[in-house]
Design a protein around this motif. Structure first.
Motif, PDB file in Angstrom:
ATOM      1  N   ASN A 174       1.151  -0.882   0.161  1.00 13.87           N
ATOM      2  CA  ASN A 174       0.103   0.379  -0.008  1.00 13.87           C
ATOM      3  C   ASN A 174       1.219   1.197   0.001  1.00 13.87           C
ATOM      4  O   ASN A 174       0.328   2.182   0.370  1.00 13.87           O
ATOM      5  N   GLU A 175       1.902   0.838  -0.757  1.00 14.22           N
ATOM      6  CA  GLU A 175       3.247   2.790  -0.992  1.00 14.22           C
ATOM      7  C   GLU A 175       2.402   3.278  -1.877  1.00 14.22           C
ATOM      8  O   GLU A 175       2.842   4.174  -2.311  1.00 14.22           O
ATOM      9  N   PHE A 176       1.674   3.156  -2.662  1.00 14.60           N
ATOM     10  CA  PHE A 176       1.477   3.234  -3.569  1.00 14.60           C
ATOM     11  C   PHE A 176       0.179   3.676  -4.052  1.00 14.60           C
ATOM     12  O   PHE A 176      -1.158   2.453  -4.185  1.00 14.60           O
ATOM     13  N   GLY A 177      -1.479   3.954  -4.336  1.00 14.73           N
ATOM     14  CA  GLY A 177      -2.558   4.483  -3.934  1.00 14.73           C
ATOM     15  C   GLY A 177      -3.064   5.237  -4.321  1.00 14.73           C
ATOM     16  O   GLY A 177      -2.519   5.398  -5.354  1.00 14.73           O
ATOM     17  N   THR A 178      -4.446   5.548  -4.318  1.00 12.01           N
ATOM     18  CA  THR A 178      -5.241   6.201  -5.273  1.00 12.01           C
ATOM     19  C   THR A 178      -5.017   7.840  -4.948  1.00 12.01           C
ATOM     20  O   THR A 178      -4.711   8.379  -6.763  1.00 12.01           O
ATOM     21  N   ASN A 179      -4.614   8.225  -3.925  1.00 11.56           N
ATOM     22  CA  ASN A 179      -3.999   9.587  -4.081  1.00 11.56           C
ATOM     23  C   ASN A 179      -3.082  10.188  -5.520  1.00 11.56           C
ATOM     24  O   ASN A 179      -1.988  10.626  -6.002  1.00 11.56           O
ATOM     25  N   GLU A 180      -1.693   8.105  -4.933  1.00  7.57           N
ATOM     26  CA  GLU A 180      -0.314   8.735  -6.070  1.00  7.57           C
ATOM     27  C   GLU A 180      -0.997   8.404  -6.828  1.00  7.57           C
ATOM     28  O   GLU A 180      -0.220   8.963  -8.112  1.00  7.57           O
ATOM     29  N   PHE A 181      -1.964   8.077  -7.238  1.00 12.47           N
ATOM     30  CA  PHE A 181      -1.852   7.288  -8.773  1.00 12.47           C
ATOM     31  C   PHE A 181      -2.577   8.106  -9.129  1.00 12.47           C
ATOM     32  O   PHE A 181      -2.482   9.003 -10.375  1.00 12.47           O
ATOM     33  N   MET A 182      -3.748   9.093  -9.036  1.00 13.56           N
ATOM     34  CA  MET A 182      -4.659   9.937  -9.425  1.00 13.56           C
ATOM     35  C   MET A 182      -3.398  11.401  -9.870  1.00 13.56           C
ATOM     36  O   MET A 182      -3.829  12.542 -10.513  1.00 13.56           O
TER      37      MET A 182
END
Length: 181
Positions: A14-22
């Motif tokens: 969970n180091e790269f989630g929705t907010n990081e992707f967006m």
């Protein structure tokens, strides 16, 4: 927190989630298509995720997004309802009928939260021994429309499946009642 990812038999950090992707999507000018989990999750989790991403404020999940430093909703317009749910390897595998029912209900609930989204159903299934890929769109009018169908070359010739049988198969797999447009 780290979680077990049973599908991939690994640990999800969970180091790269929705907010990081967006953040990445905005930087690269990408309009993303998001997918909700209909195998091990369902309608409620899909609704919560859409609320997190697209609802302005004043609810549990929109306020959670804001607490994560993202004041404005993402406005994600394209949502896939599950992915390859007919695969026997899937955790939460569903028959075409089971998948059609949960996809239709999930689409209906998601459209109540954000009527401007498109809910896509990607379905891979065997009809008459043929592999048929279906892509359907859920609309405000509580109906799904077939927008694309791709079939193995010469499949209908090999199996004697005419257009009437194909229409019946598409109708069943999309999981809705009523005529195709």
């Amino acid at each position: 927190p780290h979680k077990l990812d049973l599908a991939w038999r690994s640990i999800e950090t969970n180091e790269f989630g929705t907010n990081e992707f967006m953040k990445w999507a905005k930087k690269t000018n990408v309009n993303p298509i998001f997918t909700v989990n209909l195998g091990t999750r369902g309608v409620e989790d899909a609704a919560h995720y859409l609320e997190y991403c697209n609802f302005p404020s004043g609810t549990q999940y929109s306020d959670m997004r804001k607490s994560h430093g993202v004041d404005e909703p993402y406005g994600i317009k394209m949502w896939c309802l599950g992915n390859e749910m007919d695969g026997s390897w899937q955790i939460g595998h569903k028959s075409a009928e089971e998948y059609g029912k949960i996809a239709a209900e999930t689409g209906k609930v998601m459209k109540l939260i954000d009527p401007d989204i498109s809910c896509l159903v990607e379905k891979l299934a065997g009809i008459g021994g043929c592999t048929v890929y279906l892509r359907c769109v859920y609309h405000k009018e509580d109906s799904m429309d077939l927008v694309e169908k791709v079939q193995e070359p010469s499949c209908s010739d090999r199996h004697g499946m005419g257009s009437e049988e194909q229409e019946q198969g598409r109708h069943h797999l999309c999981g809705f009642e009523g005529p195709l447009r």
